[in-house]
Design a protein around this motif. Structure first.
Motif, PDB file in Angstrom:
ATOM      1  N   ALA A   3      -1.090  14.839   4.064  1.00 14.05           N
ATOM      2  CA  ALA A   3       0.084  14.038   4.477  1.00 14.05           C
ATOM      3  C   ALA A   3       1.439  14.543   3.950  1.00 14.05           C
ATOM      4  CB  ALA A   3      -0.122  12.568   4.117  1.00 14.05           C
ATOM      5  N   SER A  44       2.390   8.577   1.446  1.00 17.00           N
ATOM      6  CA  SER A  44       3.335   9.693   1.313  1.00 17.00           C
ATOM      7  C   SER A  44       4.246   9.746   2.526  1.00 17.00           C
ATOM      8  CB  SER A  44       2.573  11.027   1.256  1.00 17.00           C
ATOM      9  OG  SER A  44       1.613  10.987   0.250  1.00 17.00           O
ATOM     10  N   ALA A  65      -8.959   3.141   5.272  1.00 22.27           N
ATOM     11  CA  ALA A  65      -9.813   3.130   4.079  1.00 22.27           C
ATOM     12  C   ALA A  65     -10.345   1.732   3.799  1.00 22.27           C
ATOM     13  CB  ALA A  65      -9.018   3.633   2.868  1.00 22.27           C
ATOM     14  N   GLY A  66      -9.646   0.721   4.267  1.00 28.89           N
ATOM     15  CA  GLY A  66     -10.031  -0.664   3.985  1.00 28.89           C
ATOM     16  C   GLY A  66      -9.213  -1.607   4.849  1.00 28.89           C
ATOM     17  N   GLN A 123      -5.032   7.225   6.876  1.00 31.37           N
ATOM     18  CA  GLN A 123      -6.480   7.183   7.125  1.00 31.37           C
ATOM     19  C   GLN A 123      -6.965   5.763   6.833  1.00 31.37           C
ATOM     20  OE1 GLN A 123      -8.840   9.994   4.874  1.00 31.37           O
ATOM     21  NE2 GLN A 123     -10.348   9.909   6.518  1.00 31.37           N
ATOM     22  N   GLY A 158      -6.260  -3.126   4.514  1.00 33.16           N
ATOM     23  CA  GLY A 158      -4.825  -2.912   4.725  1.00 33.16           C
ATOM     24  C   GLY A 158      -4.564  -1.842   5.768  1.00 33.16           C
ATOM     25  N   THR A 159      -5.206  -0.708   5.606  1.00 30.95           N
ATOM     26  CA  THR A 159      -4.983   0.390   6.556  1.00 30.95           C
ATOM     27  C   THR A 159      -5.569   0.054   7.933  1.00 30.95           C
ATOM     28  OG1 THR A 159      -6.881   1.431   5.464  1.00 30.95           O
ATOM     29  CG2 THR A 159      -4.710   2.291   4.925  1.00 30.95           C
ATOM     30  N   LEU A 183       1.228   9.396   7.787  1.00 33.60           N
ATOM     31  CA  LEU A 183      -0.099   9.806   8.272  1.00 33.60           C
ATOM     32  C   LEU A 183      -1.110   8.978   7.488  1.00 33.60           C
ATOM     33  CD1 LEU A 183      -1.771  12.047   9.900  1.00 33.60           C
ATOM     34  CD2 LEU A 183      -1.908  13.207   7.701  1.00 33.60           C
ATOM     35  N   ARG A 211       0.847  -1.199   0.000  1.00 30.74           N
ATOM     36  CA  ARG A 211       0.000   0.000   0.000  1.00 30.74           C
ATOM     37  C   ARG A 211       0.887   1.256   0.000  1.00 30.74           C
ATOM     38  NH1 ARG A 211      -3.313  -3.477  -1.302  1.00 30.74           N
ATOM     39  NH2 ARG A 211      -5.350  -3.714  -0.300  1.00 30.74           N
ATOM     40  N   PRO A 212       0.557   2.228  -0.877  1.00 35.66           N
ATOM     41  CA  PRO A 212       1.397   3.445  -0.963  1.00 35.66           C
ATOM     42  C   PRO A 212       0.995   4.531   0.052  1.00 35.66           C
ATOM     43  CG  PRO A 212      -0.264   3.452  -2.709  1.00 35.66           C
ATOM     44  CD  PRO A 212      -0.503   2.207  -1.896  1.00 35.66           C
ATOM     45  N   GLU A 270      -3.192  10.594  -6.015  1.00 33.60           N
ATOM     46  CA  GLU A 270      -3.241   9.330  -5.263  1.00 33.60           C
ATOM     47  C   GLU A 270      -3.981   8.272  -6.080  1.00 33.60           C
ATOM     48  OE1 GLU A 270      -4.543   9.583  -1.238  1.00 33.60           O
ATOM     49  OE2 GLU A 270      -2.862  10.869  -0.661  1.00 33.60           O
ATOM     50  N   ASN A 271      -3.561   8.092  -7.335  1.00 28.62           N
ATOM     51  CA  ASN A 271      -4.191   7.046  -8.161  1.00 28.62           C
ATOM     52  C   ASN A 271      -3.974   5.672  -7.538  1.00 28.62           C
ATOM     53  OD1 ASN A 271      -4.366   9.268  -9.774  1.00 28.62           O
ATOM     54  ND2 ASN A 271      -3.751   8.236 -11.639  1.00 28.62           N
ATOM     55  N   LEU A 272      -4.903   4.765  -7.826  1.00 31.64           N
ATOM     56  CA  LEU A 272      -4.713   3.390  -7.343  1.00 31.64           C
ATOM     57  C   LEU A 272      -3.400   2.845  -7.887  1.00 31.64           C
ATOM     58  CD1 LEU A 272      -8.246   1.790  -7.680  1.00 31.64           C
ATOM     59  CD2 LEU A 272      -7.042   2.394  -5.577  1.00 31.64           C
TER      60      LEU A 272
HETATM   61  C1  LIG Z   1       1.219   8.051  -4.018  1.00 28.08           C
HETATM   62  C2  LIG Z   1       0.151   7.786  -2.982  1.00 28.08           C
HETATM   63  C3  LIG Z   1       0.292   8.323  -1.721  1.00 28.08           C
HETATM   64  C4  LIG Z   1      -0.684   8.076  -0.757  1.00 28.08           C
HETATM   65  N1  LIG Z   1      -0.503   8.624   0.478  1.00 28.08           N
HETATM   66  C5  LIG Z   1      -1.398   8.371   1.443  1.00 28.08           C
HETATM   67  C6  LIG Z   1      -1.179   8.887   2.763  1.00 28.08           C
HETATM   68  O1  LIG Z   1      -0.184   9.554   3.032  1.00 28.08           O
HETATM   69  N2  LIG Z   1      -2.106   8.587   3.702  1.00 28.08           N
HETATM   70  C7  LIG Z   1      -3.220   7.824   3.438  1.00 28.08           C
HETATM   71  O2  LIG Z   1      -4.022   7.586   4.342  1.00 28.08           O
HETATM   72  N3  LIG Z   1      -3.443   7.342   2.200  1.00 28.08           N
HETATM   73  C8  LIG Z   1      -2.561   7.574   1.201  1.00 28.08           C
HETATM   74  N4  LIG Z   1      -2.764   7.058  -0.045  1.00 28.08           N
HETATM   75  C9  LIG Z   1      -3.969   6.221  -0.262  1.00 28.08           C
HETATM   76  C10 LIG Z   1      -3.712   4.834   0.329  1.00 28.08           C
HETATM   77  O3  LIG Z   1      -2.679   4.207  -0.403  1.00 28.08           O
HETATM   78  C11 LIG Z   1      -4.983   3.967   0.257  1.00 28.08           C
HETATM   79  O4  LIG Z   1      -5.985   4.527   1.072  1.00 28.08           O
HETATM   80  C12 LIG Z   1      -4.672   2.566   0.766  1.00 28.08           C
HETATM   81  O5  LIG Z   1      -3.845   1.906  -0.163  1.00 28.08           O
HETATM   82  C13 LIG Z   1      -5.958   1.773   0.954  1.00 28.08           C
HETATM   83  O6  LIG Z   1      -5.584   0.460   1.344  1.00 28.08           O
HETATM   84  P1  LIG Z   1      -6.611  -0.478   2.101  1.00 28.08           P
HETATM   85  O7  LIG Z   1      -6.136  -1.890   1.969  1.00 28.08           O
HETATM   86  O8  LIG Z   1      -6.895   0.010   3.468  1.00 28.08           O
HETATM   87  O9  LIG Z   1      -7.954  -0.260   1.285  1.00 28.08           O
HETATM   88  P2  LIG Z   1      -8.539  -1.182   0.128  1.00 28.08           P
HETATM   89  O10 LIG Z   1      -9.258  -2.309   0.788  1.00 28.08           O
HETATM   90  O11 LIG Z   1      -7.498  -1.494  -0.888  1.00 28.08           O
HETATM   91  O12 LIG Z   1      -9.561  -0.188  -0.497  1.00 28.08           O
HETATM   92  C14 LIG Z   1     -10.582   0.416   0.313  1.00 28.08           C
HETATM   93  C15 LIG Z   1     -11.139   1.611  -0.402  1.00 28.08           C
HETATM   94  O13 LIG Z   1     -10.115   2.598  -0.560  1.00 28.08           O
HETATM   95  C16 LIG Z   1      -9.985   2.931  -1.921  1.00 28.08           C
HETATM   96  N5  LIG Z   1      -8.581   3.156  -2.243  1.00 28.08           N
HETATM   97  C17 LIG Z   1      -7.612   2.227  -2.340  1.00 28.08           C
HETATM   98  N6  LIG Z   1      -6.456   2.794  -2.732  1.00 28.08           N
HETATM   99  C18 LIG Z   1      -6.724   4.108  -2.898  1.00 28.08           C
HETATM  100  C19 LIG Z   1      -5.977   5.219  -3.350  1.00 28.08           C
HETATM  101  N7  LIG Z   1      -4.706   5.110  -3.777  1.00 28.08           N
HETATM  102  N8  LIG Z   1      -6.573   6.419  -3.373  1.00 28.08           N
HETATM  103  C20 LIG Z   1      -7.844   6.556  -3.018  1.00 28.08           C
HETATM  104  N9  LIG Z   1      -8.631   5.542  -2.622  1.00 28.08           N
HETATM  105  C21 LIG Z   1      -8.073   4.344  -2.563  1.00 28.08           C
HETATM  106  C22 LIG Z   1     -10.515   1.723  -2.696  1.00 28.08           C
HETATM  107  O14 LIG Z   1     -10.976   2.112  -3.981  1.00 28.08           O
HETATM  108  C23 LIG Z   1     -11.636   1.279  -1.809  1.00 28.08           C
HETATM  109  O15 LIG Z   1     -12.818   2.022  -2.039  1.00 28.08           O
HETATM  110  C24 LIG Z   1      -1.829   7.280  -1.050  1.00 28.08           C
HETATM  111  C25 LIG Z   1      -1.962   6.738  -2.325  1.00 28.08           C
HETATM  112  C26 LIG Z   1      -0.998   6.990  -3.279  1.00 28.08           C
HETATM  113  C27 LIG Z   1      -1.137   6.405  -4.638  1.00 28.08           C
END
Ligand SMILES: Cc1cc2nc3c(=O)[nH]c(=O)nc-3n(C[C@H](O)[C@H](O)[C@H](O)COP(=O)(O)OP(=O)(O)OC[C@H]3O[C@@H](n4cnc5c(N)ncnc54)[C@H](O)[C@@H]3O)c2cc1C
Ligand code: FES
Length: 255
Positions: A120, A57, A75-76, A73, A78-79, A71, A54-55, A217-219
Motif C-alpha cells: 500500500a 497507509s 481483515a475483519g 484488504q 471494519g474493513t 488500498l 482503523r489505520p 503495521e502494529n495494532l
Molecule cells: C500504520 C498502519 C497502516 C496500515 N495500512 C494498511 C493498508 O494500507 N491497507 C490495509 O489493508 N491494512 C492496513 N493496515 C492494517 C489495518 O489497519 C487492519 O487490517 C484493520 O485495522 C483491521 O480492521 P478490521 O476491523 O477489519 O479487523 P478487526 O476485526 O479489528 O481484526 C481482524 C483481524 O485483523 C487483525 N488486525 C487488526 N489490525 C491489524 C493490524 N494493524 N495489522 C495486522 N493485523 C491486524 C486482527 O488481529 C484480527 O485477527 C495498517 C495498519 C497500520 C497500523
C-alpha cells in the motif's frame, strides 16, 4: 505537522480481487503536504463493535483534486464495512499521522520491495521518489498470478520485478528469493508487507550493509501516542509505532 479531522467523499470503490479494494476519496479542503509512509485513521460508521478508528497507509495522492487513495484488504468487521461503501458516501479521517520514509542519497540505487496488500505505501513512495528525480526499481511478491494488483501503476514508476509463491507469474518463491534483490547492488531498500517478509529483507540488508526502512503495521488504537498499545522494541527503548513510526530504519529495530 498539524492533524486534521475531516470528512471525505467516496468517488470510487474499486474491487481488485476477492478481498482487496481501492477507496478513492476527495475532500473539500486543500490537502496538506503529505509524505509517503504516513497513514490515516478512518472512522467506520454502521459497524457495531468497530469502535476504534482503523489505520491505513496513504496509497496515492492527487493534490489537484484534494484526493487520496487507500488500498484495503478485508481483515475483519471494519474493513468489511468499508468494502461496502459506495460513491457519494462519506468517510471521516484523522490525518496525516506518523512519520515518513527518508529520501535516499543522490546516486543511490533504490529498490521498493513489497508483498501482498502490504504494498500500500509503496505506490505513493514510488511516485514521490520519481518526482524528486530518483529512479527506483520495484520488486513485488504475491501468492499467485491472480493476487497481482496494480502492476500498471508500478510500471509507470520504474522497472518492475515480479515473483509469485507458486511461480505462476515472474520468478518463483518469496520476495527474498528474487535474484534482483541479491544481485541488484541496491544502496537503499524500502520494504512493506507481512512481517516475516520484512524481517527476511532486513536480515539480508543488515548482512550486506544496505540501508533499509520498513513500515510496521502494529495494532493501533488512538493513533497519536496516548494509549501505548502500538509500542515496538527498539535500540532507543519502546517506541510508539503511531508517532515514532510507522517507518523505522531496520538498524533501530530489535528484530
Ligand atoms: C500504520 C498502519 C497502516 C496500515 N495500512 C494498511 C493498508 O494500507 N491497507 C490495509 O489493508 N491494512 C492496513 N493496515 C492494517 C489495518 O489497519 C487492519 O487490517 C484493520 O485495522 C483491521 O480492521 P478490521 O476491523 O477489519 O479487523 P478487526 O476485526 O479489528 O481484526 C481482524 C483481524 O485483523 C487483525 N488486525 C487488526 N489490525 C491489524 C493490524 N494493524 N495489522 C495486522 N493485523 C491486524 C486482527 O488481529 C484480527 O485477527 C495498517 C495498519 C497500520 C497500523
Ligand atoms: S496507537 Fe495509541 S499510542 Fe500508538
Amino acid at each position: 505537522m498539524a492533524k486534521r479531522i475531516e470528512d471525505f467523499t467516496i468517488s470510487e470503490n474499486r474491487r481488485l480481487n476477492d478481498d482487496i479494494f481501492v477507496l478513492a476519496i476527495f475532500g473539500n479542503n486543500y490537502l496538506p503536504d503529505l509524505r509517503p509512509g504516513q497513514f490515516v485513521q478512518v472512522k467506520v460508521n454502521d459497524s457495531p463493535g468497530t469502535f476504534l478508528r482503523r489505520p491505513f497507509s496513504i496509497h496515492d495522492v492527487d493534490y489537484e483534486h484534494n484526493a487520496i487513495k487507500l488500498l484495503i484488504q478485508i481483515a475483519g468487521k471494519g474493513t468489511e464495512r468499508l468494502s461496502k461503501l459506495r460513491e457519494g458516501e462519506h468517510l471521516n479521517l484523522v490525518y496525516p499521522l506518523g512519520n515518513s520514509f527518508t529520501l535516499p542519497a543522490d546516486n543511490d540505487r533504490i529498490l521498493l520491495a513489497g508483498g501482498g496488500c502490504g504494498v500500500a505505501p509503496l505506490l505513493f513512495l514510488g511516485k514521490y521518489l520519481k518526482s524528486k528525480g530518483f529512479r527506483p526499481e520495484i520488486l513485488l511478491g504475491f501468492r499467485n498470478s491472480e493476487r497481482i494488483i496494480e502492476l500498471d501503476e508500478y510500471h509507470s514508476i520504474g522497472q518492475v520485478h515480479l515473483i509469485t509463491e507458486d511461480g505462476s507469474k515472474g520468478e518463483k518463491g518469496f520476495v527474498t528469493d528474487h535474484p534482483v534483490l541479491r544481485n541488484g547492488h541496491f544502496e537503499h531498500i524500502y520494504c512493506c508487507g507481512p512481517q516475516p517478509m520484512m524481517k527476511a529483507v532486513a536480515r539480508y540488508c543488515l548482512s550486506n550493509n544496505t540501508a533499509c526502512e520498513v513500515s510496521l503495521e502494529n495494532l493501533m488504537a488512538c493513533g497519536f501516542g496516548v494509549c501505548l498499545c502500538c509500542v515496538t522494541d527498539t535500540v532507543r527503548g519502546n517506541l510508539c509505532t503511531c508517532i515514532d513510526g510507522p517507518v523505522f530504519n531496520i538498524k533501530e529495530l530489535k528484530w
